[in-house]
Design a protein around this motif. Structure first.
Motif, mmCIF file in Angstrom:
data_model
loop_
_atom_site.group_PDB
_atom_site.id
_atom_site.type_symbol
_atom_site.label_atom_id
_atom_site.label_comp_id
_atom_site.label_asym_id
_atom_site.label_seq_id
_atom_site.Cartn_x
_atom_site.Cartn_y
_atom_site.Cartn_z
ATOM 1 N N SER A 20 -30.136 -30.647 -16.065
ATOM 2 C CA SER A 20 -30.145 -30.704 -14.600
ATOM 3 C C SER A 20 -30.170 -29.299 -14.001
ATOM 4 O O SER A 20 -30.876 -29.047 -13.031
ATOM 5 C CB SER A 20 -28.916 -31.461 -14.083
ATOM 6 N N ILE A 21 -29.390 -28.404 -14.591
ATOM 7 C CA ILE A 21 -29.400 -27.017 -14.121
ATOM 8 C C ILE A 21 -30.789 -26.422 -14.297
ATOM 9 O O ILE A 21 -31.324 -25.769 -13.392
ATOM 10 C CB ILE A 21 -28.341 -26.177 -14.878
ATOM 11 N N TRP A 22 -31.389 -26.647 -15.461
ATOM 12 C CA TRP A 22 -32.725 -26.110 -15.709
ATOM 13 C C TRP A 22 -33.744 -26.699 -14.740
ATOM 14 O O TRP A 22 -34.606 -26.003 -14.230
ATOM 15 C CB TRP A 22 -33.144 -26.349 -17.150
ATOM 16 N N PHE A 23 -33.639 -27.993 -14.465
ATOM 17 C CA PHE A 23 -34.548 -28.633 -13.524
ATOM 18 C C PHE A 23 -34.394 -28.033 -12.128
ATOM 19 O O PHE A 23 -35.385 -27.733 -11.462
ATOM 20 C CB PHE A 23 -34.292 -30.143 -13.476
ATOM 21 N N VAL A 25 -33.296 -25.087 -11.324
ATOM 22 C CA VAL A 25 -33.789 -23.707 -11.291
ATOM 23 C C VAL A 25 -35.313 -23.674 -11.348
ATOM 24 O O VAL A 25 -35.952 -22.993 -10.547
ATOM 25 C CB VAL A 25 -33.176 -22.885 -12.447
ATOM 26 N N SER A 26 -35.897 -24.434 -12.291
ATOM 27 C CA SER A 26 -37.351 -24.344 -12.455
ATOM 28 C C SER A 26 -38.104 -25.063 -11.340
ATOM 29 O O SER A 26 -39.008 -24.500 -10.738
ATOM 30 C CB SER A 26 -37.764 -24.883 -13.817
ATOM 31 N N PHE A 27 -37.733 -26.293 -11.052
ATOM 32 C CA PHE A 27 -38.447 -27.052 -10.026
ATOM 33 C C PHE A 27 -37.958 -26.693 -8.627
ATOM 34 O O PHE A 27 -38.755 -26.461 -7.716
ATOM 35 C CB PHE A 27 -38.281 -28.553 -10.272
ATOM 36 N N GLY A 28 -36.632 -26.614 -8.465
ATOM 37 C CA GLY A 28 -36.070 -26.321 -7.151
ATOM 38 C C GLY A 28 -36.373 -24.921 -6.675
ATOM 39 O O GLY A 28 -36.988 -24.716 -5.628
ATOM 40 N N CYS A 29 -35.960 -23.919 -7.464
ATOM 41 C CA CYS A 29 -36.156 -22.525 -7.045
ATOM 42 C C CYS A 29 -37.601 -22.085 -7.181
ATOM 43 O O CYS A 29 -38.071 -21.265 -6.401
ATOM 44 C CB CYS A 29 -35.260 -21.603 -7.858
ATOM 45 N N GLY A 30 -38.321 -22.610 -8.173
ATOM 46 C CA GLY A 30 -39.683 -22.166 -8.407
ATOM 47 C C GLY A 30 -40.720 -22.858 -7.543
ATOM 48 O O GLY A 30 -41.789 -22.312 -7.302
ATOM 49 N N ILE A 31 -40.402 -24.082 -7.061
ATOM 50 C CA ILE A 31 -41.399 -24.836 -6.292
ATOM 51 C C ILE A 31 -40.869 -25.241 -4.921
ATOM 52 O O ILE A 31 -41.443 -24.871 -3.895
ATOM 53 C CB ILE A 31 -41.849 -26.084 -7.087
ATOM 54 N N GLY A 57 -37.911 -16.411 -13.953
ATOM 55 C CA GLY A 57 -36.515 -16.826 -13.857
ATOM 56 C C GLY A 57 -36.187 -18.106 -14.582
ATOM 57 O O GLY A 57 -35.165 -18.206 -15.264
ATOM 58 N N SER A 58 -37.046 -19.106 -14.463
ATOM 59 C CA SER A 58 -36.752 -20.379 -15.119
ATOM 60 C C SER A 58 -36.786 -20.232 -16.632
ATOM 61 O O SER A 58 -36.023 -20.894 -17.339
ATOM 62 C CB SER A 58 -37.723 -21.456 -14.660
ATOM 63 N N ILE A 59 -37.617 -19.344 -17.149
ATOM 64 C CA ILE A 59 -37.653 -19.111 -18.596
ATOM 65 C C ILE A 59 -36.366 -18.431 -19.044
ATOM 66 O O ILE A 59 -35.761 -18.811 -20.055
ATOM 67 C CB ILE A 59 -38.880 -18.266 -18.976
ATOM 68 N N TYR A 60 -35.926 -17.415 -18.307
ATOM 69 C CA TYR A 60 -34.677 -16.741 -18.649
ATOM 70 C C TYR A 60 -33.496 -17.702 -18.595
ATOM 71 O O TYR A 60 -32.634 -17.687 -19.470
ATOM 72 C CB TYR A 60 -34.418 -15.557 -17.712
ATOM 73 N N VAL A 61 -33.450 -18.526 -17.560
ATOM 74 C CA VAL A 61 -32.360 -19.496 -17.436
ATOM 75 C C VAL A 61 -32.395 -20.473 -18.607
ATOM 76 O O VAL A 61 -31.355 -20.828 -19.169
ATOM 77 C CB VAL A 61 -32.429 -20.230 -16.075
ATOM 78 N N PHE A 62 -33.585 -20.911 -19.007
ATOM 79 C CA PHE A 62 -33.693 -21.830 -20.130
ATOM 80 C C PHE A 62 -33.153 -21.198 -21.416
ATOM 81 O O PHE A 62 -32.410 -21.849 -22.165
ATOM 82 C CB PHE A 62 -35.154 -22.265 -20.323
ATOM 83 N N VAL A 63 -33.476 -19.943 -21.671
ATOM 84 C CA VAL A 63 -32.984 -19.266 -22.872
ATOM 85 C C VAL A 63 -31.462 -19.133 -22.824
ATOM 86 O O VAL A 63 -30.772 -19.372 -23.826
ATOM 87 C CB VAL A 63 -33.668 -17.891 -23.047
ATOM 88 N N VAL A 64 -30.911 -18.791 -21.679
ATOM 89 C CA VAL A 64 -29.457 -18.701 -21.529
ATOM 90 C C VAL A 64 -28.817 -20.066 -21.770
ATOM 91 O O VAL A 64 -27.788 -20.171 -22.447
ATOM 92 C CB VAL A 64 -29.081 -18.136 -20.140
ATOM 93 N N LEU A 65 -29.433 -21.125 -21.241
ATOM 94 C CA LEU A 65 -28.892 -22.474 -21.437
ATOM 95 C C LEU A 65 -28.921 -22.887 -22.905
ATOM 96 O O LEU A 65 -28.051 -23.643 -23.351
ATOM 97 C CB LEU A 65 -29.649 -23.478 -20.577
ATOM 98 N N ILE A 66 -29.886 -22.404 -23.672
ATOM 99 C CA ILE A 66 -29.905 -22.690 -25.111
ATOM 100 C C ILE A 66 -28.661 -22.100 -25.771
ATOM 101 O O ILE A 66 -27.992 -22.759 -26.575
ATOM 102 C CB ILE A 66 -31.188 -22.143 -25.760
ATOM 103 N N PHE A 67 -28.334 -20.857 -25.437
ATOM 104 C CA PHE A 67 -27.140 -20.231 -26.010
ATOM 105 C C PHE A 67 -25.867 -20.925 -25.538
ATOM 106 O O PHE A 67 -24.920 -21.089 -26.313
ATOM 107 C CB PHE A 67 -27.108 -18.734 -25.686
#
Length: 95
Positions: A20-23, A25-31, A57-67
């Protein structure tokens, strides 16, 4: 109805929250909010914030969320006694 296995219930809860956080960030902030965020520029670069979230940004957030997910799952595995041991044996805790 409660989930029959609390380990998997918590795992699915972690997944739902992190995705949900990734969504957002990627859809909300990016679009969705890109126009509003484009009013803000990243200091030192001049890039518009909405553009940055859409491109980087959404790619960076996704990598952080993986960790974050790996850390949460390691903690959950230890809590339920299913952690993978490193080096073939249990190491004593150093204090």
């Amino acid at each position: 109805m409660p989930h029959p296995n609390p380990y998997w219930a918590r795992n699915l809860r972690y997944l739902a929250i992190l995705l949900s956080i990734w969504f957002l960030v990627s859809f909300g902030c990016g679009i969705l909010f890109a126009d509003a965020l484009n009013a803000i520029r990243i200091p030192g670069t001049g890039f518009k914030l909405g553009f940055w979230f859409a491109q980087q940004g959404s790619i960076y957030v996704f990598v952080v969320l993986i960790f974050v997910y790996a850390r949460l799952m390691n903690r959950l595995d230890r809590e339920y006694g299913v952690a993978e041991e490193r080096g073939g044996g249990r190491r004593p805790r150093v204090r």
